[in-house]
Design an enzyme around this catalytic site. Structure first.
Site, PDB file in Angstrom:
ATOM      1  N   PRO A 204       0.828  -1.201   0.000  1.00 57.48           N
ATOM      2  CA  PRO A 204       0.000   0.000   0.000  1.00 57.48           C
ATOM      3  C   PRO A 204       0.867   1.257   0.000  1.00 57.48           C
ATOM      4  O   PRO A 204       1.911   1.276   0.647  1.00 57.48           O
ATOM      5  CB  PRO A 204      -0.771  -0.096   1.325  1.00 57.48           C
ATOM      6  CG  PRO A 204      -0.692  -1.508   1.752  1.00 57.48           C
ATOM      7  CD  PRO A 204       0.555  -2.069   1.158  1.00 57.48           C
TER       8      PRO A 204
ATOM      9  N   GLY B 116       2.399   3.836  -4.718  1.00 55.71           N
ATOM     10  CA  GLY B 116       2.167   4.673  -5.888  1.00 55.71           C
ATOM     11  C   GLY B 116       1.527   3.947  -7.058  1.00 55.71           C
ATOM     12  O   GLY B 116       1.670   4.387  -8.206  1.00 55.71           O
TER      13      GLY B 116
ATOM     14  N   GLU C 283      13.425   2.414  28.564  1.00 57.92           N
ATOM     15  CA  GLU C 283      14.030   2.815  27.288  1.00 57.92           C
ATOM     16  C   GLU C 283      15.532   2.556  27.279  1.00 57.92           C
ATOM     17  O   GLU C 283      16.097   2.114  26.269  1.00 57.92           O
ATOM     18  CB  GLU C 283      13.744   4.287  26.986  1.00 57.92           C
ATOM     19  CG  GLU C 283      12.266   4.644  26.836  1.00 57.92           C
ATOM     20  CD  GLU C 283      11.526   3.785  25.818  1.00 57.92           C
ATOM     21  OE1 GLU C 283      12.158   3.338  24.832  1.00 57.92           O
ATOM     22  OE2 GLU C 283      10.321   3.534  26.014  1.00 57.92           O
TER      23      GLU C 283
HETATM   24  P1  ADP Z   1      -1.147   2.842  -3.818  1.00 56.37           P
HETATM   25  O1  ADP Z   1      -2.214   2.960  -4.833  1.00 56.37           O
HETATM   26  O2  ADP Z   1       0.003   1.988  -4.251  1.00 56.37           O
HETATM   27  O3  ADP Z   1      -1.634   2.408  -2.471  1.00 56.37           O
HETATM   28  P2  ADP Z   1      -1.013   5.653  -4.184  1.00 56.37           P
HETATM   29  O4  ADP Z   1      -0.760   5.709  -5.636  1.00 56.37           O
HETATM   30  O5  ADP Z   1      -2.405   5.882  -3.759  1.00 56.37           O
HETATM   31  O6  ADP Z   1      -0.516   4.274  -3.582  1.00 56.37           O
HETATM   32  O7  ADP Z   1      -0.030   6.657  -3.475  1.00 56.37           O
HETATM   33  C1  ADP Z   1      -0.461   7.560  -2.496  1.00 56.37           C
HETATM   34  C2  ADP Z   1       0.306   8.851  -2.568  1.00 56.37           C
HETATM   35  O8  ADP Z   1       1.656   8.629  -2.210  1.00 56.37           O
HETATM   36  C3  ADP Z   1       0.366   9.426  -3.951  1.00 56.37           C
HETATM   37  O9  ADP Z   1      -0.744  10.212  -4.220  1.00 56.37           O
HETATM   38  C4  ADP Z   1       1.641  10.237  -3.896  1.00 56.37           C
HETATM   39  O10 ADP Z   1       1.412  11.481  -3.314  1.00 56.37           O
HETATM   40  C5  ADP Z   1       2.511   9.450  -2.973  1.00 56.37           C
HETATM   41  N1  ADP Z   1       3.428   8.575  -3.721  1.00 56.37           N
HETATM   42  C6  ADP Z   1       3.475   7.229  -3.687  1.00 56.37           C
HETATM   43  N2  ADP Z   1       4.456   6.754  -4.465  1.00 56.37           N
HETATM   44  C7  ADP Z   1       5.052   7.823  -5.028  1.00 56.37           C
HETATM   45  C8  ADP Z   1       6.130   7.992  -5.931  1.00 56.37           C
HETATM   46  N3  ADP Z   1       6.791   6.944  -6.432  1.00 56.37           N
HETATM   47  N4  ADP Z   1       6.453   9.242  -6.294  1.00 56.37           N
HETATM   48  C9  ADP Z   1       5.798  10.298  -5.797  1.00 56.37           C
HETATM   49  N5  ADP Z   1       4.782  10.213  -4.958  1.00 56.37           N
HETATM   50  C10 ADP Z   1       4.388   9.001  -4.541  1.00 56.37           C
HETATM   51 ZN    ZN Z   2       9.471  -0.715  25.199  1.00 52.68          ZN
END
Ligand code: ADP
Ligand code: ZN
Ligand code: MG
Length: 651
Positions: free
Chosen positions: A244, A247, A464
């Site tokens: 998750p 991107g 800690e």
């Molecule tokens: P997934 O669908 O894999 O769960 P998302 O595409 O929804 O992830 O990513 C969520 C957000 O994280 C994106 O809108 C972006 O802002 C950021 N993000 C994730 N991967 C990248 C990447 N490789 N480059 C830039 N931003 C990213």
């Molecule tokens: Zn602890």
């Protein structure tokens, strides 16, 4: 976030700061109930009003029913006619045209039973006339006054209307839930057109090989003939797989932006909110639209929501199964040159129904990996591109600290840093904002206001310090980066360990050191405050130990007797009939035993380290009580001279 690298300590004395955020779903339901109740109350008010307005009989004298019956049976009773309507009687006296008296039937039995006889009933001619002189005519009529009939109708109609209204309301809600504006069964796939903010591959940092694969897909769509000439088959389905926040959705949108072809997007989770039978028809409609707009791309996000293994217990419901089958049918029905490519994204390839992965369906897999250090830096750069930053901002240091973080985590940190600067009314984002944002995202906001009494502070400091020393002394543990007894999020204090580099594999030695240092907190408490004075502050440490040792046994084959054996997990959908678990009772016992061996060993090693380094433990704890937070350079001096006892060494 830096999951295994942070050892958390929950607040020492029972504390809960959990705000109860009802889920969206719950909010929606509550809203629904509230609106329904409101409507119901309104309708009831209207009925009540109607009843109270309904005229009793127009200014008639009310007389007791017993009196009416007595007079009706009396030749000299002076009643000409009795009109019975429901429970109401209207009495017309002899010599009058209109009723002047009224009475109500009491509830026991019929009027006939109560003695109201129609003497003239079967008579005719003169006899009837004679009878009419003496006894009243009794007429029964159905209650016919306007208000009465409205009331009667209301009893039937209003609930029906409420039901119909409620039904439409649910339908509308269900539609808006899936952001639907068209009718049922119509695919509401969004079309990313030029009006939307265009995402291109430039907005996706890192992930070069995935981008490469997808660029090729775009090329298939733009120049199909080039591939066909060489007899190459154009892929029908591309599966984006990865953790998750890596991107995947972003990348699919970038494909839309780059390809310049219609891009229909739908999310698997939206199917889950639909009524029976709607999912499949949506799929049908979606593919129809895509084909008539070919060349085009269909994007099914989070496809695992509908396409989980059909044999898994509690897995796909019948509705999901229909939706999934429809997807398969549509993909099988593609002509070779249909010019439609289906891209799907999932976090859980292992959960997908195998049928989806067969040739001719999603036969192309694009892995979207968690970013490496260099990619994390690129992602951070993307997210700080349009933000005003101070010159001390060190993105590379953050990239180094954030092994295991996804792109979404990094985007979140960048945003939190900006919010932090804005909160303090500053013009630029500083490195301090960045550090604070990182820790806030990883563990939760600092809670300086949380009051700890002196004893709790002392327990936390030793706890800690215990983590820190065990982690520092054991040879395969990551270096200690920072120790603090300032409460943050749910934790009473934090010890941070940082991996020196990104690694794809972890050895059993490293994992055992992680287990031991996680035990270090509670073991330190035990050594200093006594065997029976353990606090609740170690619960998240113990949970961490339990989870990690379980996965070491079940998934990694790291047991003593079970070395190199792995066990099917329940998530994968395997069950034996006799136990309901993926394995037999005997195996379950064996697994439990192996898990206990690991955690006992971890506790023993932590104890050996701490007992051999008591002066350092005291030193570190007092320094924490004094300064609250110790950084890497402070730790270097404080931890000097610590030794690795033989009992704690593994190799
Ligand atoms: P997934 O669908 O894999 O769960 P998302 O595409 O929804 O992830 O990513 C969520 C957000 O994280 C994106 O809108 C972006 O802002 C950021 N993000 C994730 N991967 C990248 C990447 N490789 N480059 C830039 N931003 C990213
Ligand atoms: Zn602890
Ligand atoms: Mg996504």
């Amino acid at each position: 976030m830096p999951n295994s690298n942070v050892t958390k300590k929950t607040p020492a004395m029972g504390d809960s700061q959990n705000s109860d955020n009802p889920s969206d779903q719950q909010k929606r339901t509550n809203n629904l109930i509230r609106r329904f109740t409101f409507t119901l109350i309104l309708v009831l008010l209207c009925i009540g009003l109607a009843v109270s307005l309904s005229p009793k009989s127009e200014n008639l004298d009310e007389v007791p029913i017993s009196d009416v019956i007595a007079r009706a049976n009396d030749e000299n009773g002076n009643i000409r006619k009795i009109t019975v309507s429901g429970n109401e009687l209207k009495i017309t006296l002899k010599g009058k045209d209109q009723p002047t008296q009224t009475s109500r039937k009491d509830s026991s039995g019929t009027l006939y039973d109560q003695g109201l006889k129609n003497y003239c009933e079967d008579l005719s001619g003169d006899k009837l006339k004679e009878c009419r002189e003496k006894y009243p005519t009794i007429e029964y009529e159905s209650p016919s006054d306007v208000w009465g009939s409205i009331f009667d109708a209301a009893i039937v109609v209003v609930p029906t209307l409420i039901l119909i209204g409620f039904f439409f309301y649910i339908m509308r809600t269900a539609q808006s839930m899936s952001r639907e504006s068209l009718g049922f069964g119509k695919a509401k796939a969004k079309l990313y057109g030029p009006d939307k903010k265009k995402v291109t591959f430039k907005d996706v940092a890192g992930n070069e090989s995935a981008k490469q694969d997808l660029t090729e897909i775009v090329d298939f769509l733009k120049n199909p003939s080039r591939y066909e000439k060489l007899g190459a088959k154009i892929p029908r389905g591309v599966l984006l797989a990865g953790a998750p926040g890596t991107g995947k959705t972003l990348m699919a949108r970038a494909v839309a932006g780059e390809a310049n072809v219609p891009f229909f997007s739908i999310s698997g989770s939206e199917f889950a909110e639909m009524f029976v039978g709607v999912g499949a028809s949506r799929v049908r409609d979606l593919f129809k639209k895509a084909k008539s707009n070919a060349p085009s791309i269909i994007f099914i996000d989070e496809i695992d929501a509908v396409a989980h293994k059909r044999d898994a217990r509690g897995g796909a419901g019948r509705e999901d199964e229909q939706t999934l089958n429809q997807i398969l049918v549509e993909m099988d029905g593609f002509e070779n040159d249909s010019g439609v490519i289906v891209i799907a994204a999932t976090n859980r390839v292992d959960m997908l129904d195998k049928a989806l992965l067969r040739p001719g369906r999603f036969d192309r897999h694009v892995n979207v990996a968690l970013p490496e250090r260099k990619d994390r830096l690129e992602i951070l750069k993307v997210h700080f591109k349009n933000k005003p930053v101070a010159s001390d901002l060190d993105l590379d240091a953050l990239a180094k600290k954030t092994a295991g973080s996804s792109g979404a985590d990094l985007a979140n940190i960048a945003n939190e840093a900006a919010i932090g600067a804005a909160r303090e009314n500053r013009e630029k984002i500083t490195n301090a904002d960045l550090t604070e944002a990182f820790e806030r995202v990883a563990i939760g906001p600092e809670r300086k206001s949380k009051v700890m009494n002196d004893y709790e502070r002392k327990v936390t400091a030793y706890h800690e310090a215990g983590h820190a020393i065990v982690g520092h002394v054991l040879p395969d543990s990551d270096p200690v980066h920072k120790v603090t007894i300032i409460p943050r999020g749910q934790t009473g204090g934090v010890t941070w360990f940082l991996p020196p580099e990104d690694r794809s594999y972890k050895s059993i030695y490293e994992l055992k050191d992680v287990l031991a240092r996680a035990m270090g907190g509670r073991v330190a408490e035990k050594i200093i405050f006594g065997e029976d004075s353990v606090t609740t502050g170690a619960s998240s440490d113990l949970k961490h130990v339990a989870e990690l040792s379980k996965s070491m046994i079940i998934e990694e084959g790291m047991g003593t007797e079970t070395r190199n054996l792995v066990f099917p997990s329940e998530e994968a959908g395997y069950y034996t009939i006799s136990t309901g678990k993926p394995y037999s009772e005997k195996t379950a016992e064996l697994i439990d035993k192996e898990i206990k061996i690991l955690s006992d060993e971890a506790a023993k090693r932590a104890e050996a380290v701490l007992k051999a380094n008591l002066p350092a433990l005291d030193r570190l704890a007092s320094a924490l009580l004094e300064n609250e937070t110790l950084e890497e350079k402070d730790l270097e001096t404080l931890l000097k001279g610590t030794t690795l006892p033989k009992a704690a060494a593994l190799h």
